[in-house]
Design an enzyme around this catalytic site. Sequence first.
Site, PDB file in Angstrom:
ATOM      1  N   ASN A 248      -2.941   2.649 -10.158  1.00 36.58           N
ATOM      2  CA  ASN A 248      -3.404   1.866  -9.012  1.00 36.58           C
ATOM      3  C   ASN A 248      -3.355   0.396  -9.419  1.00 36.58           C
ATOM      4  O   ASN A 248      -2.942   0.057 -10.536  1.00 36.58           O
ATOM      5  CB  ASN A 248      -4.824   2.296  -8.610  1.00 36.58           C
TER       6      ASN A 248
ATOM      7  N   ASP B  60      -1.446   4.683  -6.329  1.00 37.28           N
ATOM      8  CA  ASP B  60      -0.027   4.521  -5.995  1.00 37.28           C
ATOM      9  C   ASP B  60       0.803   5.690  -6.502  1.00 37.28           C
ATOM     10  O   ASP B  60       1.882   5.976  -5.966  1.00 37.28           O
ATOM     11  CB  ASP B  60       0.504   3.211  -6.569  1.00 37.28           C
TER      12      ASP B  60
ATOM     13  N   GLY C 217       0.866  -1.180   0.000  1.00 39.67           N
ATOM     14  CA  GLY C 217       0.000   0.000   0.000  1.00 39.67           C
ATOM     15  C   GLY C 217       0.900   1.227   0.000  1.00 39.67           C
ATOM     16  O   GLY C 217       1.850   1.308   0.790  1.00 39.67           O
ATOM     17  N   ALA C 218       0.597   2.173  -0.896  1.00 40.22           N
ATOM     18  CA  ALA C 218       1.522   3.281  -1.133  1.00 40.22           C
ATOM     19  C   ALA C 218       1.943   4.035   0.140  1.00 40.22           C
ATOM     20  O   ALA C 218       3.143   4.183   0.415  1.00 40.22           O
ATOM     21  CB  ALA C 218       0.921   4.230  -2.167  1.00 40.22           C
TER      22      ALA C 218
END
Length: 363
Positions: free
Chosen positions: A251, A241, A53-54
């Site tokens: 994403n 992202d 997850g970014a």
Amino acid sequence: MLIDGQATRTIQPVGDGAVEIIDQTLLPHAVERVRLSALDDYLHAIKDMLVRGAPLIGVTAAFGLARALMDDASDAGLDTAVAALAATRPTAVNLFWALERVSQVVRPLALSARADAAHAEAVAIAEEDVAACRAIGEHGAALIEAAARDAKWPVNVLTHCNAGWLATVDWGTALAPIYVAAERGVAVHVWVDETRPRNQGAALTAFELGQQGIAHTVIVDNVGGHLMQHGLVQLVITGADRVTANGDAANKIGTYLKALAAKDNGVPFHVAAPLSTIDWRLSDGVREIAIEERDAREVTWMAGRTADGARAEVQVVAPGSPAANFAFDVTPARLITGFITEFGLAAPDELAGRWGPRVAARA
Ligand code: MRU
């Protein structure tokens, strides 16, 4: 957010440059905490997706850099650690943003002050992420409340991958509006794309929604278009992202197809992301955003739990068939209704004018 009723964060400093994380490769079947105490632990955790997850990748990298500076605070040590952390995953810009932010703080300092300053900056990045995600939740909840006024209850939100609290330090991005709307008494139901090949939707999003008591249904990745054609989705909300200055958004692979289906069916498609996910240098996401390609084994094999509770991997593709594993795609700005940031809602073409670096510098 909650696991078994206990308020939990995805990452916690525990002293001596170490942090404790939840090993997300084991969810939803086991909640195991892992200590990252050397730079190699941090590299492994990001690359092999114990954390992902970014925003969480960025926060973990910041703590990893601080830990590395405890061993070697020289300019060469700093450059080597930054390069190693930057090489873990290519797409989420939060990784590079966090490394740059910590580097800028420590580089002017005496060597003896660098590790502590880096750690303090990592803590600040983590705390800011929590506040930003909560604010995204507040702004995005207004969209769900508006949909609740127009639609039959509950509001059906479709999401892809995991952009919940497990992808951040707390609250999440795409799921934060759902958590805040639920707090405010809005009845929400979430369609959860399973998100092959790593199944972050099935394994992580469904788990965290279940833990918070939010109604949800897991669907295979190709169901969204059908649901939208039948009026069963009022809103799509995903994370991102990396977002370009003109509002293209990278994403998890498959997001683009959901945006196309949303456009075709007149369903609003929103991207929830903090400003740390915007790469202001870029203006053409399809051409300029590096798309991670991961091991084909993630496509040909699946991990899960057998009926007797054991963890197992099974092969789902004929031996010898090649597979390709593109991890992200880019949704062009023209398909995005709006962004939900910590500072409010904006159409794609409003991002740069409202929050771009030149605007921030003037403020
Ligand atoms: O490969 P992952 O699990 O790191 O991908 C995660 C996503 O694509 C999320 O949607 C994105 O990082 C947003 S996280 C708030």
